[in-house]
Design a protein around this motif. Structure first.
Motif, PDB file in Angstrom:
ATOM      1  N   ASN A  70       0.817  -1.216   0.000  1.00 43.29           N
ATOM      2  CA  ASN A  70       0.000   0.000   0.000  1.00 43.29           C
ATOM      3  C   ASN A  70       0.850   1.266   0.000  1.00 43.29           C
ATOM      4  O   ASN A  70       0.339   2.358  -0.076  1.00 43.29           O
ATOM      5  N   LYS A  71       2.172   1.114   0.097  1.00 47.22           N
ATOM      6  CA  LYS A  71       3.101   2.240  -0.030  1.00 47.22           C
ATOM      7  C   LYS A  71       2.890   3.322   1.024  1.00 47.22           C
ATOM      8  O   LYS A  71       2.925   4.496   0.723  1.00 47.22           O
ATOM      9  N   VAL A  72       2.658   2.935   2.263  1.00 46.62           N
ATOM     10  CA  VAL A  72       2.611   3.917   3.342  1.00 46.62           C
ATOM     11  C   VAL A  72       4.024   4.453   3.524  1.00 46.62           C
ATOM     12  O   VAL A  72       4.989   3.694   3.601  1.00 46.62           O
ATOM     13  N   GLU A  73       4.141   5.742   3.575  1.00 48.07           N
ATOM     14  CA  GLU A  73       5.445   6.388   3.690  1.00 48.07           C
ATOM     15  C   GLU A  73       6.053   6.144   5.070  1.00 48.07           C
ATOM     16  O   GLU A  73       5.350   6.121   6.077  1.00 48.07           O
ATOM     17  N   ASP A 115      -6.298  10.666  10.770  1.00 47.40           N
ATOM     18  CA  ASP A 115      -7.674  10.862  11.212  1.00 47.40           C
ATOM     19  C   ASP A 115      -7.928  10.054  12.485  1.00 47.40           C
ATOM     20  O   ASP A 115      -8.554   9.008  12.438  1.00 47.40           O
ATOM     21  N   PRO A 116      -7.426  10.533  13.637  1.00 44.60           N
ATOM     22  CA  PRO A 116      -7.499   9.717  14.856  1.00 44.60           C
ATOM     23  C   PRO A 116      -8.902   9.572  15.440  1.00 44.60           C
ATOM     24  O   PRO A 116      -9.102   8.805  16.361  1.00 44.60           O
ATOM     25  N   ILE A 117      -9.871  10.257  14.877  1.00 44.22           N
ATOM     26  CA  ILE A 117     -11.244  10.162  15.383  1.00 44.22           C
ATOM     27  C   ILE A 117     -11.939   8.898  14.873  1.00 44.22           C
ATOM     28  O   ILE A 117     -12.726   8.282  15.568  1.00 44.22           O
ATOM     29  N   ASN A 118     -11.630   8.486  13.650  1.00 41.16           N
ATOM     30  CA  ASN A 118     -12.282   7.326  13.039  1.00 41.16           C
ATOM     31  C   ASN A 118     -11.345   6.117  13.029  1.00 41.16           C
ATOM     32  O   ASN A 118     -10.133   6.267  13.030  1.00 41.16           O
ATOM     33  N   ALA A 119     -11.940   4.940  12.995  1.00 42.51           N
ATOM     34  CA  ALA A 119     -11.157   3.697  12.980  1.00 42.51           C
ATOM     35  C   ALA A 119     -10.337   3.605  11.698  1.00 42.51           C
ATOM     36  O   ALA A 119     -10.804   4.007  10.626  1.00 42.51           O
ATOM     37  N   PHE A 120      -9.126   3.077  11.825  1.00 38.38           N
ATOM     38  CA  PHE A 120      -8.266   2.889  10.666  1.00 38.38           C
ATOM     39  C   PHE A 120      -8.844   1.807   9.777  1.00 38.38           C
ATOM     40  O   PHE A 120      -9.291   0.766  10.254  1.00 38.38           O
ATOM     41  N   SER A 121      -8.836   2.037   8.487  1.00 37.69           N
ATOM     42  CA  SER A 121      -9.252   1.007   7.541  1.00 37.69           C
ATOM     43  C   SER A 121      -8.386   1.134   6.292  1.00 37.69           C
ATOM     44  O   SER A 121      -7.851   2.201   5.999  1.00 37.69           O
ATOM     45  N   SER A 122      -8.245   0.027   5.603  1.00 37.40           N
ATOM     46  CA  SER A 122      -7.464  -0.005   4.371  1.00 37.40           C
ATOM     47  C   SER A 122      -7.875  -1.253   3.612  1.00 37.40           C
ATOM     48  O   SER A 122      -8.140  -2.297   4.219  1.00 37.40           O
ATOM     49  N   LYS A 123      -7.897  -1.152   2.303  1.00 39.82           N
ATOM     50  CA  LYS A 123      -8.193  -2.340   1.500  1.00 39.82           C
ATOM     51  C   LYS A 123      -7.070  -3.364   1.606  1.00 39.82           C
ATOM     52  O   LYS A 123      -7.247  -4.525   1.271  1.00 39.82           O
TER      53      LYS A 123
END
Length: 167
Positions: A70-73, A115-123
């Motif tokens: 996913n190429k997270v820096e 976005d620390p308010i919402n749950a982390f999601s990723s495909k």
């Protein structure tokens, strides 16, 4: 940020490190239980499994695997000084400068979550459920492999907690 200001002024006596970048202090605070905008990760699947089964209860646990395609820096130690972790444009991984023995033992890294308010999601995120009925057995197997509290919390509290569990 006011919580972090208090942490900075009151935690120095425990770590005796001066002139740490804000992101290092966030990692230190998060690793010792302060709620921050960071998400805790590990490079080790065995460490992840330990934390999933550490508390034996009536609930299933889970391990989340993030496909690195996913190429997270990644933020390196040089860039740690330049980044404002409270104002980022995208999620970024950060490997701390081994501020504590715990972070090193747990092969820890952190995601600065935009976005620390919402749950982390990723495909690219895969969830592996650990049924509650196998937690105890897995915890014993991990201890046999050398993955236990005395190793992952390399201090006297980790040792005594492990010995209490073992006996």
């Amino acid at each position: 940020e006011s919580k972090m200001r208090l942490f900075k002024t009151q935690s120095f006596r425990f770590h005796n490190k001066t002139n740490l970048p804000e992101i290092e202090l966030l990692a230190l605070a998060q690793h010792h239980g302060l709620k921050t905008r960071l998400l805790d990760w590990t490079r080790s699947p065995l460490v992840a499994l330990f934390f999933a089964v550490e508390v034996e209860n009536d609930f299933n646990s889970a391990i989340y695997i993030l496909n690195e395609d996913n190429k997270v820096e990644y933020i390196d130690s040089d860039r740690a000084w330049k980044i404002n972790p409270y104002n980022i444009d995208d999620n970024k991984f950060f490997t701390p400068l081994n501020t504590t023995a715990r972070i090193t033992a747990q092969q820890g890294l952190f995601m600065i979550y935009k976005d620390p308010i919402n749950a982390f999601s990723s495909k690219n995120l895969k969830k592996v459920v650990i049924p509650n009925k196998v937690k105890s057995r897995l915890k014993h197997q991990l201890a046999y492999l050398g993955i236990n509290k005395s190793v992952l919390y390399p201090d006297i509290d980790g040792l005594t907690s492990y010995l209490n569990w073992l006996m």
